[in-house]
Design an enzyme around this catalytic site. Structure first.
Site, PDB file in Angstrom:
ATOM      1  N   GLU A  66     -32.880 -11.937  14.539  1.00  0.00           N
ATOM      2  CA  GLU A  66     -32.768 -13.231  14.827  1.00  0.00           C
ATOM      3  C   GLU A  66     -31.367 -13.535  15.326  1.00  0.00           C
ATOM      4  O   GLU A  66     -30.291 -13.382  14.697  1.00  0.00           O
ATOM      5  CB  GLU A  66     -32.994 -14.268  13.792  1.00  0.00           C
ATOM      6  CG  GLU A  66     -33.244 -15.513  13.922  1.00  0.00           C
ATOM      7  CD  GLU A  66     -34.001 -16.000  15.341  1.00  0.00           C
ATOM      8  OE1 GLU A  66     -35.002 -15.724  15.315  1.00  0.00           O
ATOM      9  OE2 GLU A  66     -33.415 -16.799  16.096  1.00  0.00           O
TER      10      GLU A  66
ATOM     11  N   THR B  51     -37.193 -17.708  20.753  1.00  0.00           N
ATOM     12  CA  THR B  51     -37.696 -16.556  19.724  1.00  0.00           C
ATOM     13  C   THR B  51     -39.181 -16.122  20.373  1.00  0.00           C
ATOM     14  O   THR B  51     -39.435 -15.056  20.535  1.00  0.00           O
ATOM     15  CB  THR B  51     -38.210 -16.802  18.357  1.00  0.00           C
ATOM     16  OG1 THR B  51     -36.657 -16.832  17.645  1.00  0.00           O
ATOM     17  CG2 THR B  51     -38.946 -15.776  17.802  1.00  0.00           C
TER      18      THR B  51
ATOM     19  N   HIS C  37     -29.807 -17.885  11.810  1.00  0.00           N
ATOM     20  CA  HIS C  37     -30.183 -18.825  12.781  1.00  0.00           C
ATOM     21  C   HIS C  37     -29.378 -20.063  12.613  1.00  0.00           C
ATOM     22  O   HIS C  37     -29.044 -20.343  11.621  1.00  0.00           O
ATOM     23  CB  HIS C  37     -31.788 -19.188  12.314  1.00  0.00           C
ATOM     24  CG  HIS C  37     -32.370 -19.933  13.567  1.00  0.00           C
ATOM     25  ND1 HIS C  37     -32.030 -21.027  13.897  1.00  0.00           N
ATOM     26  CD2 HIS C  37     -33.408 -19.450  14.433  1.00  0.00           C
ATOM     27  CE1 HIS C  37     -32.768 -21.603  14.973  1.00  0.00           C
ATOM     28  NE2 HIS C  37     -33.440 -20.587  15.234  1.00  0.00           N
TER      29      HIS C  37
ATOM     30  N   ASP D 175     -32.956 -11.052  19.589  1.00  0.00           N
ATOM     31  CA  ASP D 175     -33.801 -11.804  20.610  1.00  0.00           C
ATOM     32  C   ASP D 175     -33.098 -12.634  21.410  1.00  0.00           C
ATOM     33  O   ASP D 175     -33.635 -12.825  22.646  1.00  0.00           O
ATOM     34  CB  ASP D 175     -34.856 -12.649  19.768  1.00  0.00           C
ATOM     35  CG  ASP D 175     -34.386 -13.717  18.861  1.00  0.00           C
ATOM     36  OD1 ASP D 175     -33.187 -13.914  18.338  1.00  0.00           O
ATOM     37  OD2 ASP D 175     -35.098 -14.703  18.518  1.00  0.00           O
ATOM     38  N   HIS D 176     -31.961 -13.286  21.271  1.00  0.00           N
ATOM     39  CA  HIS D 176     -31.256 -14.359  22.324  1.00  0.00           C
ATOM     40  C   HIS D 176     -30.028 -14.436  21.436  1.00  0.00           C
ATOM     41  O   HIS D 176     -29.509 -14.021  20.328  1.00  0.00           O
ATOM     42  CB  HIS D 176     -32.013 -15.576  22.371  1.00  0.00           C
ATOM     43  CG  HIS D 176     -32.401 -16.119  21.354  1.00  0.00           C
ATOM     44  ND1 HIS D 176     -31.647 -17.014  20.364  1.00  0.00           N
ATOM     45  CD2 HIS D 176     -33.551 -16.223  20.777  1.00  0.00           C
ATOM     46  CE1 HIS D 176     -32.272 -17.159  19.462  1.00  0.00           C
ATOM     47  NE2 HIS D 176     -33.626 -16.814  19.445  1.00  0.00           N
TER      48      HIS D 176
HETATM   49  C1  GP9 Z   1     -38.737 -19.561  13.471  1.00  0.00           C
HETATM   50  C2  GP9 Z   1     -37.852 -18.502  14.430  1.00  0.00           C
HETATM   51  C3  GP9 Z   1     -36.912 -19.301  14.951  1.00  0.00           C
HETATM   52  O1  GP9 Z   1     -39.886 -19.236  12.966  1.00  0.00           O
HETATM   53  O2  GP9 Z   1     -38.540 -17.499  14.981  1.00  0.00           O
HETATM   54  O3  GP9 Z   1     -37.242 -19.404  16.531  1.00  0.00           O
HETATM   55  P1  GP9 Z   1     -36.000 -19.883  17.513  1.00  0.00           P
HETATM   56  O4  GP9 Z   1     -35.590 -21.210  17.258  1.00  0.00           O
HETATM   57  O5  GP9 Z   1     -35.170 -18.714  17.578  1.00  0.00           O
HETATM   58  O6  GP9 Z   1     -36.759 -19.890  18.778  1.00  0.00           O
HETATM   59 MN    MN Z   2     -34.832 -16.396  17.720  1.00  0.00          MN
END
Ligand code: GP9
Ligand code: MN
Length: 688
Positions: free
Chosen positions: A261, A306, A422, A481-482
């Site tokens: 994440e 995500t 996150h 992911d980003h």
């Molecule tokens: C929540 C997680 C976060 O389930 O995958 O998503 P994001 O905010 O990074 O798009």
């Molecule tokens: Mn994410």
């Protein structure tokens, strides 16, 4: 006293004051919260006048109402509505560096079910100025109504009210013509939403976006299989054949996908106070035998973050220009995605593990359309587990997956979506035992602590996988992911990276979009760091080829990263791109070596850049067409059975998987069966 009373009940003065205050709030947002890239005096002038037209139009309605108290309520409601639009955009911008669209609102309400602390954390002290005038206004209203006395205020003549509306319309047309003169085809070429806000203001943008949304809906209703012609032409001519030395090197192995994440490449090999932030991931990245790791790999997500990453990695198509494809189209679109392909071509069992609620990003619906057989969401984990914002802590989540994982038939394709790293990077000293950075920006400072935590979670998970024997039979695909640090925070990060914050610019922001991608294959000996450029769109073709499955018959927009024909131009969702030599941002070209802006004409690379830009836009728009018109419903590759989402139900999954074990008897390949029908959970190291 009478004069004061007169002033208080003068409708013109009231209208003027409310409009002026709203104008000031908008300008505050333009200067402090948005970065609109305003250049030159004309653009500044347009920026300053652009809130006037729509504010007058909306607030002017107040002049039409004869009764004073009712008129005040109308004005208050208009002000409230406009402030809500403004403030929602301010909050959204802080996270996404983008403006709110109708589609993202529709998606966002679904998304926000899973957010607990995050929107709150996006608020700032100066936000009080967005609400102060309304609070005072409300106070006055309450006072007036409490008094119950009718207050006399001379209504304005209807012709004057109409005159104000006309003035608003006139102001808007002046605004629009000035804008069109400064930026021709402003409304036709909407590659950047911030342009519309900069020139026409937020209200105009919101209306414009509403019209666009309606247009997309009607386009979809008229779609037909003819739309596929151009798409197939593109993907066929863009196909990159596998490199024979990499084709099938992981054939038959379990696939363990680890979604890191918000994890950026700069964390790899980074040290804080002499300590590595992610020693375990570093050991994988630097294993030049068993790991193929990429150091020029970029995320390509848009607002769907995500979910955009998941979509690109598993469907080989881009996310949408606005909002999240998962939330907007994912419930009913047809996909030919990784879980279904691997199941049909090589008998893989598929599962996702995630410590957040299943409805977040609409996953509980989308995964069925992707062909996922199992989705272990928050409800499968101990409800007492600690939850920091977006889901239970990664260490607990990963440990608890074992009880479910061990009942899956092998080979499996499993995805572990981590979540503790996150924003807003909540930390405490109990779980996050690592020094913070000392930039003074808490987002930046705590990011390394949660990243370190994620790294430890993985080390423990791998210890289990090694002890249980899964490790040797698996291939690990690990990716970020980003971004975790948004562009608006990059300057604070710069110094920690040894960069100069004063010269930091758009080019540097773009380079920061690198995220890790590694394929770790135990027993493989030809690994090493790969320097070719690539992005998330390229992962599915690469993965399939490593598994010995040719992606030729599928509609996928990326190319195998190992193929000699791999296309190294990385498209960002807004149409910008990065390639090995140049970075193209909003029509400006930068030299990757120097980081300086260059003139493509003078450098004689104009046609090369134009060609790449054209191709990037074409790929994005064909992918959008495919998804928005849901064209895969008209295309079924040979020997592929369309996914039937009705077949999947994510309740009682362990019961179902145990039943499969029993039915398979001695042929069952689950870890549990292989372990003599005993759990392997005890092999997991204690959580530290
Ligand atoms: C929540 C997680 C976060 O389930 O995958 O998503 P994001 O905010 O990074 O798009
Ligand atoms: Mn994410």
């Amino acid at each position: 006293m009478n004069r004061v009373k007169k002033a208080f009940t003068n409708r013109w003065l009231i209208l003027f004051t409310a409009s002026l205050l709203f104008w000031a709030k908008t300008i505050l947002a333009y200067y402090v919260d948005f970065s609109l890239g305003v250049e030159g005096s004309v653009q500044y002038f347009i920026l300053w006048i652009n809130p006037i037209a729509t504010t007058l139009l909306l607030f002017g309605v107040f002049l039409y109402v004869k009764k004073f108290k009712s008129a005040l309520i109308v004005l208050f409601l208009m002000d409230l509505l406009n402030t809500l639009i403004l403030y929602l955009n301010v909050i959204f911008y802080r996270e996404f560096t983008d403006f709110v669209t109708i589609k993202s609102i529709l998606g966002f309400s679904k998304v926000s079910q899973g957010i607990s602390g995050s929107s709150f954390a996006l608020m700032k002290a100066h936000d009080i100025f967005y609400w102060a005038d309304l609070l005072i206004f409300l106070g006055i209203l309450i006072y007036l109504f409490a008094k119950r006395k009718e207050i006399t205020s001379k209504p304005v003549k209807k012709t004057f009210a109409v005159a104000i509306s006309c003035l608003a319309a006139l102001t808007f047309s002046v605004n629009l013509s000035l804008s069109e003169a400064n930026r021709p085809q402003l409304l036709q070429r909407t590659f950047d939403r911030s342009y519309i806000v900069k020139y026409l203001g937020l209200d105009a943008f919101t209306v414009y976006d509403g019209i666009k949304t309606e247009q997309t809906n009607s386009i979809r209703a008229h779609a037909s299989s003819n739309g596929l012609t151009d798409i197939l032409k593109y993907t066929k001519s863009h196909y990159a054949a596998p490199d024979p030395s990499k084709y099938g090197i992981a054939k038959g192995k379990n696939i363990i996908v680890i979604h890191l994440e918000s994890f950026q490449q700069f964390l790899i090999n980074m040290k804080v106070d002499g300590q590595e932030v992610t020693p375990f991931l570093n050991s994988l990245e630097n294993d030049n035998k068993q790991t193929l790791a990429f150091d020029n790999f970029f995320h390509e997500v848009g607002q769907g973050k995500t979910s955009d990453a998941e979509n690109m990695l598993e469907t080989g198509t881009f996310g949408l220009p606005q909002g999240s494809l998962f939330t907007q189209l994912g419930s009913d679109n047809t996909f030919q995605a990784a879980p279904a392909i691997l199941n049909q071509e090589a008998g893989y069992t598929s599962a996702v593990f995630h410590g957040n609620v299943g409805s977040f990003w609409n996953r509980d619906h989308v995964y069925k359309n992707l062909g996922y057989q199992n989705f272990f969401d928050r409800s499968y984990f101990n409800q007492a587990d600690e939850n920091l914002g977006y889901g239970i802590l990664d260490k607990e989540m990963l440990k608890e997956t074992v009880g479910h994982l061990e009942h899956l038939q092998q080979p499996f394709y499993t995805k572990f979506l981590t979540v503790t790293n996150h924003t807003p990077y909540l930390t405490d000293d109990k779980h996050f035992n690592f020094p913070a950075l000392k930039t003074g920006n808490s987002t930046v400072d705590d990011y390394v602590r949660t990243a370190h935590y994620l790294d430890e979670s993985l080390r423990q998970f791998f210890d289990y996988l090694k002890a249980s024997g899964v490790y040797q039979n698996s291939m690990f695909m690990i990716y970020g992911d980003h971004f975790g640090i948004s562009d608006s925070n990059n300057k604070d990060l710069a110094a920690a990276l040894g960069k100069d914050p004063t010269t930091w610019d758009k080019f540097d922001d773009a380079q920061m979009q690198r995220v890790p991608l590694m394929f770790h294959i135990p027993g493989y000996t030809n690994g090493g760091i790969q320097h070719q450029y690539g992005g998330e769109i390229d992962v599915l073709p690469t993965l399939l080829h490593l598994m010995g499955i040719d992606n030729k018959k599928y509609i996928q927009f990326g190319t195998d990263l190992f193929s000699p024909q791999h296309d190294q131009t990385v498209a960002f969702r807004n149409g910008d791109f990065v390639s090995p030599n140049y970075t193209e941002l909003g029509g400006e070209t930068y030299d990757n070596k120097t980081g300086e802006k260059i003139d493509p004409k003078a450098m004689k690379i104009e046609s090369e850049i134009d060609k790449e830009q054209k191709q990037v836009k074409q790929a994005l728009s064909l992918s959008d067409k495919l998804n928005q018109e849901n064209l895969l419903r008209f295309y079924t590759p040979e020997d592929f059975t369309p996914v039937d989402p009705q077949k999947y139900d994510y309740h009682d999954l362990d019961k179902k998987n145990t039943a499969i074990e029993q039915q398979q008897g001695s042929k069952s390949t689950s870890l549990y069966s292989k372990n003599g029908n005993k759990t392997t959970a005890a092999l997991y190291p204690p959580i530290q």
